[in-house]
Design a protein around this motif. Structure first.
Motif, PDB file in Angstrom:
ATOM      1  N   ASP A  26       0.830  -1.211   0.000  1.00  0.00           N
ATOM      2  CA  ASP A  26       0.000   0.000   0.000  1.00  0.00           C
ATOM      3  C   ASP A  26       0.863   1.259   0.000  1.00  0.00           C
ATOM      4  N   GLU A  27       1.904   1.212   0.872  1.00  0.00           N
ATOM      5  CA  GLU A  27       2.725   2.407   1.034  1.00  0.00           C
ATOM      6  C   GLU A  27       3.444   2.752  -0.274  1.00  0.00           C
ATOM      7  N   PHE A  30       1.050   3.799  -3.076  1.00  0.00           N
ATOM      8  CA  PHE A  30       0.582   5.163  -2.882  1.00  0.00           C
ATOM      9  C   PHE A  30       1.600   6.171  -3.443  1.00  0.00           C
ATOM     10  N   HIS A  31       2.880   5.893  -3.149  1.00  0.00           N
ATOM     11  CA  HIS A  31       3.936   6.780  -3.613  1.00  0.00           C
ATOM     12  C   HIS A  31       3.965   6.835  -5.144  1.00  0.00           C
ATOM     13  N   GLN A  33       1.758   5.922  -7.340  1.00  0.00           N
ATOM     14  CA  GLN A  33       0.514   6.429  -7.903  1.00  0.00           C
ATOM     15  C   GLN A  33       0.488   7.966  -7.859  1.00  0.00           C
ATOM     16  N   SER A  34       0.907   8.493  -6.694  1.00  0.00           N
ATOM     17  CA  SER A  34       0.912   9.958  -6.560  1.00  0.00           C
ATOM     18  C   SER A  34       1.854  10.589  -7.581  1.00  0.00           C
ATOM     19  N   ARG A  35       3.045   9.939  -7.764  1.00  0.00           N
ATOM     20  CA  ARG A  35       4.021  10.485  -8.715  1.00  0.00           C
ATOM     21  C   ARG A  35       3.472  10.435 -10.140  1.00  0.00           C
ATOM     22  N   GLU A  37       0.373  10.409 -11.099  1.00  0.00           N
ATOM     23  CA  GLU A  37      -0.689  11.412 -11.275  1.00  0.00           C
ATOM     24  C   GLU A  37      -0.106  12.802 -11.500  1.00  0.00           C
ATOM     25  N   ARG A  38       0.966  13.079 -10.727  1.00  0.00           N
ATOM     26  CA  ARG A  38       1.585  14.409 -10.894  1.00  0.00           C
ATOM     27  C   ARG A  38       2.194  14.545 -12.294  1.00  0.00           C
ATOM     28  N   GLU A  52       8.629   7.283 -15.937  1.00  0.00           N
ATOM     29  CA  GLU A  52       9.403   8.292 -15.212  1.00  0.00           C
ATOM     30  C   GLU A  52       9.320   8.051 -13.700  1.00  0.00           C
ATOM     31  N   PHE A  57      12.010   6.116  -8.792  1.00  0.00           N
ATOM     32  CA  PHE A  57      11.846   5.347  -7.560  1.00  0.00           C
ATOM     33  C   PHE A  57      12.981   4.348  -7.342  1.00  0.00           C
TER      34      PHE A  57
ATOM     35  N   TYR B  31       5.880  10.112  -0.128  1.00  0.00           N
ATOM     36  CA  TYR B  31       5.821  10.879  -1.364  1.00  0.00           C
ATOM     37  C   TYR B  31       5.943  12.376  -1.073  1.00  0.00           C
ATOM     38  N   GLU B  49      14.040   7.827  -5.117  1.00  0.00           N
ATOM     39  CA  GLU B  49      12.957   7.979  -4.137  1.00  0.00           C
ATOM     40  C   GLU B  49      12.741   6.739  -3.284  1.00  0.00           C
ATOM     41  N   GLY B  50      12.984   5.557  -3.902  1.00  0.00           N
ATOM     42  CA  GLY B  50      12.796   4.315  -3.150  1.00  0.00           C
ATOM     43  C   GLY B  50      13.657   4.245  -1.900  1.00  0.00           C
ATOM     44  N   TYR B  53      12.504   4.968   1.827  1.00  0.00           N
ATOM     45  CA  TYR B  53      11.765   4.068   2.733  1.00  0.00           C
ATOM     46  C   TYR B  53      12.666   3.289   3.684  1.00  0.00           C
ATOM     47  N   TRP B  69      -0.866   5.109  10.211  1.00  0.00           N
ATOM     48  CA  TRP B  69      -1.646   5.143   8.972  1.00  0.00           C
ATOM     49  C   TRP B  69      -2.684   6.241   9.059  1.00  0.00           C
TER      50      TRP B  69
END
Lengths: 885, 116
Positions: A26-27, A30-31, A33-35, A37-38, A52, A57, B31, B49-50, B53, B69
Motif C-alpha cells: 500500500d505504502e 501510494f507513492h 501512484q501519486s508520482r 498522477e503528478r 518516469e 523510484f 511521497y 525515491e525508493g 523508505y 496510517w
C-alpha cells in the motif's frame, strides 16, 4: 486497519497479526501512484508518466521484499517485548495480590511444597536407581546369566557365541590383619577380564592381566577409591604395598576410579579369582558364582536367551561329579544387567512415584480450591478490570501467571524439602536399594521439579481462572448483579474438586492400609525358631591360621563356646555356618537310600543345608519333634548323622518313620543316618515357602565348609548385653579374628522385612498427607458454603430451626460429599490395588476389612472437618444476617 | 544544470538530515517528503525515491520518527511519518556540523587561485 480484517476468534486469543506485506504494498503503491498522477498533470502520457515514476523510484521489487523482511522482524521483536512487559506486570501484580493474603499464600505454598517435594524426592531416587544407565561402557549390552559353578562358567565362556565376553565374580569378605585390629573387609573375587569387559581401567597402577587368574599368581588386588582414600590415606605409594587377607599376603597393584563400584558401593577391593581346572570337585561342586557378560556386537538379547537355553542344559553331561538331572538349567536365561541390578526396586519406586503423583494431584486440587474461594472474593476487582477493557484472555493470563508464581515458589520450597528427604530416604533403605549412593537431587530432578511446578501451576489455576473470568466478564455489565448465581456455581465447582480430592485420598489410604496389613501379616509369620533373647555374631577365623577341618580351628571354636556359655545370663550357645535370614543358606542335592541312590540320575534337592554344633536347636529355640538333636559324641570317626526338617521327612518318608533312614551327598560317599526331625524354619525370607532344611554336625562335615561361623546364644536377659561379650571373648583368644554383624535375632528377623516396612511406612505417610489435605479441602468448602449462605442460615434460625438442625444440615452436606468421593475412590482403589499385588502378603487386593474401614475413616474425617463450620453457622445472628440481605 | 545521482553511502547522512528536516513542517508520507526535497532543492539533489523508505525504517527503529496510517489529501490510505523529540535533537546537532563543514569547503573552493 489490517487487524480489522482478522476473524473474531483470532483476535480473541490475541493472535492478531498485522498484514505486513499488504501495508508495504500500500505504502509503495501510494507513492508511485501519486508520482504518476503528478507526471500526468505535468503533461506526460500515462506510459511516460509511469516510466518516469519508476525510474525516479528505483528497484521496486527488491525494495518491497527488503521492507517486508524488516517489518516482520520488527513486529516480532515488538510482540516479544510487549509479552514480556505484560508478564512482568502480571508478576508484580500477582506478587502484591499474594502478599495481601498471607494466610492463603502460606497454605498454598506449603501444600504445593509438600506435593512437589515428595515427587521430586522420589523422582530423584527413581532417576538415579532406575532411569540412569549403569556407569559402564555400552551398559545396555551388558547381561547377567545368573549363578553357577566355575566349571559351568568355563564351559559357557567357551561355547556361547552370542556373548563375546563372560566374567565370573563371587563376593568375599576376608579377615584383614592390618597390624592393629582384626577386621573384615568386603571384596569381590573376579575373573581378570571383568574390568576390561565393563570398560573400566584403574586410576592408579595396573589392572588385572590374564596371568593374575592363574593359580599361584592371584595374590594381587585392586583397591576401591573410597578404601584407598580412607584406609590408605590416598597416597600414591600405595601401589606395591601388601595387604594380608585371610592370613595371606596380597600385593596392591592398583586403585580403581571412584566411578567404578561393581557390583556395589560396599566393595573395598577386587582380587583375581583363580580357577583350578585340575580340581573338578571344587570347580563343579561349588555354585553361586555370578556370571556377567557382554552381548556380541550383532546379537539380540532374545538370541542370547535362545542360545543359553540350549547350551547350558547341554552341560549336564559335562559335569564330572554328578548328574544334575533332566531339568538341569532348563530355566536358564539372560537378563540385562541393569534389570538385574535394579531388581525389585524398580516396581517399588514406580509404585511410590505413583503414590506421590496422587499426593501432588490432591495438593493441586486443594490449591485450586483455595484459589477458587479467593477468586470469589476478588470477583469485584476482576469485574472492574474487565469493565476497564481487560480482555478475557488477558485476565486469564493474569490469573495463570499468579498460579505459576505460586507453584514456582512452592517448587522452590519443595526442592528444599526434597534435598532433605532424599538423604533420609536413602538411609531408610538400609540394604534394599541398589545404586543408593548415586542418589542426589540433581539436574534431571530439578528439571522434573520445574516441569511439575509449571504443569501444576497451569492445572490448578486454569479451572478457577476460567470460571472466574467468565463470571467477571459477564458481571462487568452489572457489577453487583448475578453475584449469588456466580457464587453458587463456585460452590458447586468447589464441591466437585473436593469430591475428586477425597477420591484420590481414598485410593492412597486403601493402598497404604493394604501394605500395612501385609507388613503385619509378614511380621506375624513364625520363622520356625524363637528369635527373642537370641544374639548372633559372625566370627571369621582366617583360613591361613585356622585351616578348615583342622584341630586348631575346632579348638578355637570350642574355646569360644566354652567362654560364651560361662557368661552370666547365657543359657546356651552354638555355631552355624550360615545364619538363617542373614546369610544365603545353600541348597543341596542329596541321595536317599532306597529311593534316589544312583548319582547318574536326577537327585532331589533340599532347599537349605546348615552345618551346626550341638546345642544349636536349643539356642535357636527350635523344638526337636522326634528323635534327638546332635551331641558332642557326633564327631569325626563316629557314624555320620543328620537332622531333617518336617517337610524333608514328609517328602521321603510320608509314614512318619524318617528316623533311622539314610541319606547321602550327591556322589559316592558314606551314608548319613537321620537321627531327629525338627520343624521347618524360614531361611531366605519370611515369605519363603521353600523351607525344607537338613542339618549336619559341624564336627562331621568336611565338605565345603570354611572357617567362618556364626555364633548364636540364647540369654535370659537382654541379648544385647551378651552381645558385647562376644567381641571381648574372641579378642581375648585371638586378636586376629574379626567379629562382625553382632545383632539380636529379633533385629535379623525385622531386617529381613525392611523392604515391606519401608514401602508400607512411606505410602502411609503419603496417605496421611492425603487425608490431611482432604480434611482441609472439606473444611474449606464447608466454611465457604456456610459463609455464602449466612442469610439462609439466619432465616432458618429466625423461623425456629434449632442449632442441632443447622449443624445436621451442614455436616450432612459434608458427609454426602465425602460419601460420593469415597465411592469414586473405592472404585479407583480397585484398579490401583492391582499393581500393588506383588507387595501384598496374607491380604487380598480386595481386602474386605480395608474396603470397609476406609469409608468409616473418611466419614469421621468429614464429620470433624465440617463440625467447626457447622458450629459457626449456628452462631449466625438472624437479624444481622437479614440486614445484610 | 548539474545533477547529483545518489551515490549510496555518501549521502546516507545527508538523506537522514533531509528527511528529518522535511518532517519539521509536520507529519508527512513518503511521497510528500520526496516532493518537499525535490521542490526545496530545485530538483538538484535527485535522490532515488525508493531509498527514502529504508531510511525511514532506520529512523523509526532508532526512535527518531514515528509512523501511523492515515488518509491522504485525496482520501487514500497512506503511512504518515512524524519527527520525535529525539529526532529534532539529532537534526539540530547534525545540521550545525553540516553547516560548518559545508562553509569550510566553500571557503576552500573560493580561495585563490580561482577555478574560472
Amino acid at each position: 486497519m489490517s487487524s480489522d480484517r482478522a476473524p473474531r476468534w483470532r483476535r480473541y486469543f490475541g493472535f492478531v497479526r498485522p498484514n505486513i506485506s499488504g501495508d508495504v504494498e500500500d505504502e509503495l503503491a501510494f507513492h508511485l501512484q501519486s508520482r504518476i498522477e503528478r507526471n500526468v498533470a505535468l503533461g506526460l502520457t500515462p506510459d511516460e508518466a509511469r516510466r518516469e515514476a519508476i525510474e525516479r523510484f528505483g528497484d521496486v521489487d527488491t525494495l518491497r521484499s527488503s521492507l517486508v523482511r524488516h517489518d516482520e522482524r520488527q513486529h516480532a521483536t515488538e510482540r516479544r517485548a510487549e509479552y514480556v512487559a505484560d508478564f512482568m506486570q502480571d508478576l508484580r501484580f500477582g506478587w502484591r495480590a499474594l502478599r495481601r493474603t498471607p494466610a492463603f499464600t502460606i497454605a498454598a505454598v506449603l501444600t504445593l511444597a509438600l506435593g512437589i517435594g515428595a515427587n521430586t524426592a522420589i523422582f530423584s531416587v527413581l532417576d538415579a536407581v532406575v532411569l540412569q544407565p549403569l556407569p559402564y561402557a555400552q551398559p545396555d549390552r551388558l547381561v547377567t546369566l545368573g549363578q553357577g559353578s566355575s566349571g559351568e562358567y568355563l564351559a559357557l565362556r567357551e561355547r556361547l557365541r552370542t556373548i563375546t565376553d563372560l566374567a565370573e565374580w563371587d563376593p568375599t569378605t576376608d579377615p584383614v590383619d592390618d597390624g592393629r585390629d582384626a577386621l573384615r573387609m568386603t571384596g569381590v573375587a573376579v575373573t581378570p577380564n571383568l574390568m576390561p569387559m565393563l570398560g573400566a581401567a584403574p586410576l592408579l597402577g595396573r589392572g588385572f592381566t590374564p596371568n593374575d587368574g592363574v593359580v599361584g599368581n592371584n595374590h594381587v588386588l585392586l583397591l576401591s577409591y573410597a578404601t584407598w582414600r580412607r584406609e590408605f590415606g590416598g597416597g600414591l605409594d600405595v601401589v606395591g604395598r601388601t595387604l594380608t587377607l585371610d592370613g595371606l599376603p596380597y600385593t596392591i597393584v592398583g586403585v580403581m576410579p571412584p566411578s567404578f563400584r561393581y557390583p556395589n558401593p560396599a566393595v573395598q577391593y577386587w582380587r583375581p579369582y583363580a580357577i583350578d581346572p585340575q580340581n573338578g570337585g571344587l570347580m563343579w561342586g561349588v555354585g553361586g558364582k555370578q556370571f556377567v557378560g557382554r552381548l556380541a556386537p550383532n546379537a539380540m538379547l532374545e538370541q542370547a536367551r535362545r542360545e543359553v537355553r540350549t547350551v547350558w542344559p547341554s552341560l549336564r553331561t559335562a559335569n564330572p561329579i554328578w548328574d544334575p538331572g533332566p531339568e538341569y538349567r532348563r530355566d536358564a536365561t539372560v537378563t540385562p544387567l541393569k534389570a538385574d541390578v535394579v531388581g525389585s526396586s524398580a516396581p517399588l519406586l514406580w509404585m511410590l512415584f505413583g503414590a506421590t503423583l496422587l499426593v501432588l494431584l490432591i495438593a493441586c486440587v486443594n490449591v485450586a480450591n483455595l484459589l477458587l474461594a479467593r477468586a470469589t472474593a476478588r470477583e469485584r476487582e476482576l469485574a472492574v478490570r474487565a469493565a476497564l477493557g481487560g480482555g478475557r484472555g488477558r485476565l486469564l493470563r493474569q490469573l495463570v501467571t499468579e498460579g505459576l508464581l505460586l507453584s514456582v515458589v512452592g517448587a522452590l520450597a519443595g526442592v528444599g524439602l526434597a534435598v532433605l528427604t532424599v538423604r533420609v530416604l536413602v538411609v531408610a533403605v538400609p540394604t534394599g536399594l541398589p545404586r543408593a549412593d548415586e542418589v542426589t537431587v540433581n539436574g534431571p530432578a530439578l528439571i522434573f521439579a520445574l516441569v511439575m511446578s509449571v504443569a501444576t501451576g497451569v492445572v490448578f489455576s486454569m479451572v478457577p481462572a476460567i470460571r472466574t473470568t467468565s463470571a467477571a466478564t459477564r458481571a462487568s455489565g452489572s457489577m453487583l448483579g448475578r453475584r449469588a448465581t456466580a457464587t453458587r456455581s463456585h460452590a458447586r465447582v468447589s464441591a466437585w474438586l473436593v469430591g475428586g480430592e477425597i477420591a484420590l485420598a481414598v485410593t492412597l489410604v486403601v493402598g497404604s492400609l493394604l501394605l500395612v496389613r501385609s507388613f503385619a501379616a509378614l511380621r506375624a509369620i513364625a520363622p520356625g525358631f524363637d528369635p527373642s533373647h537370641v544374639i548372633a555374631a559372625r566370627i571369621s577365623a582366617p583360613e591361613a591360621t585356622y585351616a578348615p577341618g583342622s584341630e586348631r580351628l575346632a579348638a578355637f571354636y570350642a574355646d569360644v563356646l566354652e567362654r560364651m556359655r560361662a557368661v552370666p545370663g547365657v543359657r546356651s550357645a552354638a555355631l552355624v555356618n550360615q545364619l538363617s535370614l542373614a546369610a544365603p543358606v545353600w541348597a543341596q542335592a542329596i541321595r536317599v537310600q532306597g529311593q534316589f541312590e544312583d548319582v547318574k540320575h536326577t537327585l532331589p534337592m533340599v532347599d537349605h543345608f546348615q552345618t551346626v554344633t550341638p546345642g544349636y536347636f536349643a539356642a535357636m529355640g527350635i523344638p526337636v519333634l522326634r528323635g534327638r538333636s546332635f551331641t558332642d559324641d557326633d564327631r569325626a570317626g563316629q557314624p555320620l548323622v543328620a537332622v531333617v526338617s518336617q517337610s524333608v521327612a514328609q517328602r521321603f518318608w510320608p509314614r512318619g518313620d524318617a528316623i533311622g533312614h539314610r541319606i547321602g551327598y550327591p556322589f559316592d560317599s558314606p551314608w548319613i543316618t537321620i537321627v531327629g526331625v525338627v520343624p521347618d524354619t524360614k531361611q531366605d525370607s519370611l515369605r519363603d515357602a521353600s523351607t525344607a532344611t537338613m542339618y549336619m554336625p559341624w564336627a562331621q562335615r568336611t565338605m565345603m565348609v570354611g572357617s567362618e561361623l556364626w555364633l548364636v546364644a540364647r540369654t535370659t536377659g537382654d541379648p544385647a548385653d551378651a552381645g558385647s561379650n562376644i567381641r571381648r571373648i574372641v579378642h581375648d583368644i585371638d586378636r586376629g579374628v574379626p567379629v562382625s554383624d553382632v545383632r539380636t535375632m529379633d533385629a535379623v528377623v525385622s531386617g529381613s522385612v525392611v523392604g515391606a516396612r519401608f514401602a508400607a511406612a512411606l505410602v502411609t505417610v503419603f496417605a496421611l498427607v492425603a487425608l490431611a489435605l482432604g480434611a482441609v479441602g472439606i473444611f474449606g468448602v464447608m466454611s465457604y458454603v456456610v459463609s455464602e449462605r449466612r442469610q439462609e442460615m439466619g432465616l432458618r434460625m429466625a423461623l425456629g430451626a434449632t442449632q442441632g438442625r443447622v449443624v445436621t444440615l451442614v455436616v450432612g452436606r459434608a458427609l454426602r460429599l465425602a460419601a460420593i468421593g469415597t465411592l469414586a475412590g473405592l472404585a479407583c482403589a480397585i484398579v490401583a490395588a492391582r499393581p500393588l499385588h506383588r507387595w501384598l502378603y496374607g491380604v487380598s487386593a480386595m481386602d474386605p476389612l480395608t474396603f470397609a474401614a476406609v469409608p468409616i475413616v473418611f466419614a469421621v474425617v468429614a464429620l470433624l472437618a465440617s463440625y467447626i463450620p457447622a458450629r459457626r453457622a449456628t452462631r449466625v445472628e438472624p437479624v444481622a444476617a437479614m440486614h445484610d440481605a | 544544470m548539474p545533477t547529483f545521482r545518489d551515490p549510496g553511502d555518501l549521502l546516507q547522512g545527508t538523506l537522514r538530515i533531509l528527511i528529518l528536516k522535511s518532517l519539521l513542517l509536520g507529519p508527512a508520507h513518503g511521497y510528500a517528503i520526496a516532493r518537499w526535497i525535490e521542490d526545496t532543492t530545485g530538483d538538484v539533489l535527485r535522490i532515488e525515491e525508493g531509498s527514502l523508505y529504508p531510511a525511514l525504517r532506520r529512523l523509526q527503529d532508532r526512535g527518531l520518527v514515528t509512523s501511523e496510517w492515515g488518509l491522504s489529501e485525496n482520501n487514500r490510505r497512506a503511512r504518515y511519518y512524524s519527527i520525535t523529540r529525539a529526532g529534532r535533537a539529532l537534526l539540530r546537532a547534525e545540521s550545525s556540523i553540516w553547516l560548518e563543514y559545508s562553509q569550510a569547503v566553500t571557503r576552500v573552493l573560493r580561495a585563490e587561485p580561482s577555478l574560472a
